[in-house]
Scaffold this active site. Structure first.
Site, short mmCIF file in Angstrom:
data_model
loop_
_atom_site.label_atom_id
_atom_site.label_comp_id
_atom_site.label_asym_id
_atom_site.label_seq_id
_atom_site.Cartn_x
_atom_site.Cartn_y
_atom_site.Cartn_z
N PHE A 139 62.19 -0.41 61.19
CA PHE A 139 61.76 0.64 60.26
C PHE A 139 62.16 2.00 60.83
O PHE A 139 61.79 2.33 61.95
CB PHE A 139 60.25 0.61 60.00
N ASP A 224 64.39 4.81 68.67
CA ASP A 224 63.43 5.40 67.74
C ASP A 224 62.06 5.24 68.39
O ASP A 224 61.48 4.15 68.38
CB ASP A 224 63.51 4.66 66.39
N LYS A 253 55.25 11.26 64.71
CA LYS A 253 53.85 10.82 64.73
C LYS A 253 52.92 11.53 65.73
O LYS A 253 52.24 12.47 65.36
CB LYS A 253 53.82 9.30 64.90
C1 PLP Z 1 56.67 6.29 60.99
C2 PLP Z 1 58.02 5.93 61.50
C3 PLP Z 1 59.18 6.55 61.02
C4 PLP Z 1 59.16 7.55 59.88
O1 PLP Z 1 58.43 8.71 60.16
P1 PLP Z 1 57.99 9.69 58.96
O2 PLP Z 1 57.32 10.84 59.66
O3 PLP Z 1 57.10 8.93 58.05
O4 PLP Z 1 59.24 10.11 58.28
C5 PLP Z 1 60.39 6.19 61.58
N1 PLP Z 1 60.45 5.28 62.58
C6 PLP Z 1 59.36 4.67 63.07
C7 PLP Z 1 59.51 3.68 64.17
C8 PLP Z 1 58.12 4.95 62.53
O5 PLP Z 1 57.03 4.32 62.99
#
Ligand code: PLP
Length: 404
Positions: A139, A224, A253
């Site tokens: 994701f 990420d 986050k």
């Molecule tokens: C939450 C998340 C995203 C996206 O972040 P947003 O602030 O919602 O755009 C991307 N990668 C990972 C691993 C995430 O947990």
């Protein structure tokens, strides 16, 4: 549309129905606790979704924000922003990265990473590499490029055509990885723990092999760290567990303790790829956002939030294993630090709903995994309370055969 039709179409709300919302309106938060508008109190084991890593309204961040709110909210990135410089320095002093780009969300941080990787290959290295390899079940966000990078079909439905230049490989398949890397590959992007995908930790040997392969073949490695970063896994950044230094990594986050802010960080040799005018964001790294970042990192370091996440995480997992032992519905308890998943034999939505009724907030990671994301400073007593509520829920639901 008439007023009545409008209300009927959207349950009386003026919002797009993008979220299946729980029947709770939270109005106040402090530390590990939240209160709803009916006065009910909840132990928060989801933290937004891994956002309020220092708990709700941590005092040092609240004070830094109040001070900045009284002084200056916003100036353009056409000016020097002292908080932004200081926040970037804290990030580079505490990682191998040399350069930071601030933005407002995780998806935007991953967009910046994808753009930097392509531009570095094309402008600095002078080759035609553009393809980004990502993994099944990953994701990476909801913008067009990052939903394309995401290895899950459900986020792509109805959004065709998708941007070109993305390719997916199954996780832990070394042959598929080696075959997928070509002279078109600009970068590989990976989460060290697939969080949304079900709290699936990537095998460290596979991660090391990936890092080695990227280096040999001139491919950039992007981590990420949006969910795994900011102390969540027991280190400030999860790559510290593996002795790997990704060329690029992304944060969001937990970076601002709940204030919306993201960042893309890279090694020094990539910095020149983003020259003046090549990328930007109006709200990236405002005085307020970077006051939150600065206070968040300083507090994480002074409180050893990552070290506490490692210790409390071990305690949480061992307590869960002890108290859920023998429950036929529970298949696996896994994770790292305070990113913990309880993998089950079927849908876990009833566990989440029952938790809310009994004063505990947890979320899912895919249909069959309960995800626990308490704040990193959560106390052992609070962990005991959460485990005891979960144990009673699993016992009651299994007895009532609502879970099979
Ligand atoms: C939450 C998340 C995203 C996206 O972040 P947003 O602030 O919602 O755009 C991307 N990668 C990972 C691993 C995430 O947990």
């Amino acid at each position: 549309m008439s007023e009545l039709n409008k209300q009927a179409a959207n349950g009386g709300s003026s919002l797009f129905p993008t979220y299946a919302r729980y029947p709770i309106a939270l109005v106040k938060g402090e530390g590990s606790w939240l209160w709803d508008d009916q006065g009910n109190k909840y132990l928060d084991f989801m933290c937004g979704i891994a956002v309020t890593n220092l708990g709700h309204a941590p005092k040092p961040v609240k004070d830094a924000l109040a001070k900045q709110l009284a002084e200056l909210w916003h100036v353009s990135n056409l000016f020097h922003i002292p908080n932004q410089e200081a926040a970037a320095k804290l990030l580079t002093d505490n990682s191998h990265a040399d350069a930071v780009f601030f933005c407002s969300t995780g998806a935007e941080a991953n967009e910046a990473a994808i753009k930097l990787a392509r531009r570095y290959q094309q402008k600095v290295k002078g080759n035609g590499r553009y393809e980004i390899l990502t993994f099944a079940q990953s994701f990476h966000g909801r913008t067009l490029a990052t939903l394309t990078a995401t290895g899950q079909e459900k986020v792509k439905e109805g959004f065709l055509p998708l941007p070109e230049g993305f390719r997916y490989i199954p996780l832990h398949d070394v042959e598929a990885l080696e075959a997928a890397i070509t002279d078109k590959t600009a970068a590989v992007m990976i989460e060290t723990i697939q969080a949304e995908g079900g709290v699936l930790p990537v095998d460290p040997a596979y991660l090391r092999h990936l890092a080695k392969l990227c280096k040999e073949r001139g491919v950039l490695l992007i981590f990420d760290e949006i969910q795994t970063g900011m102390g969540r896994t027991g280190k400030l950044f999860s790559f510290e567990h593996y002795g790997i230094e990704p060329d690029i990594f992304t944060l969001a986050k937990g970076l601002g303790s709940g204030f919306p802010v993201g960042a893309m960080l890279a090694k020094g040799e990539l910095a020149e790829a983003f020259s003046a005018g090549s990328h930007g964001s109006t709200f990236g790294g405002t005085p307020i956002a970077t006051a939150a970042v600065k206070a968040t990192i300083e507090t994480m370091l002074s409180e050893d939030a990552a070290g506490r996440a490692a210790e409390t995480g071990e305690y949480l997992v061992s307590e869960l294993r002890a108290k859920l032992a023998g429950n036929p519905f529970v298949r696996d308890i896994r994770g790292q630090g305070l990113l913990v998943g309880i993998a089950c034999a079927g849908p876990v939505a009833p566990v989440v709903a029952e938790g809310q009724k009994r004063g505990l907030l947890v979320i899912t990671a895919g249909p069959d995994v309960v995800r626990l994301l308490p704040n990193l400073l959560v106390s052992r007593e609070e962990v005991d309370q959460a485990v005891s509520i979960l144990a009673s829920i699993f016992a009651d639901l299994t007895a009532a055969a609502q879970l099979t």
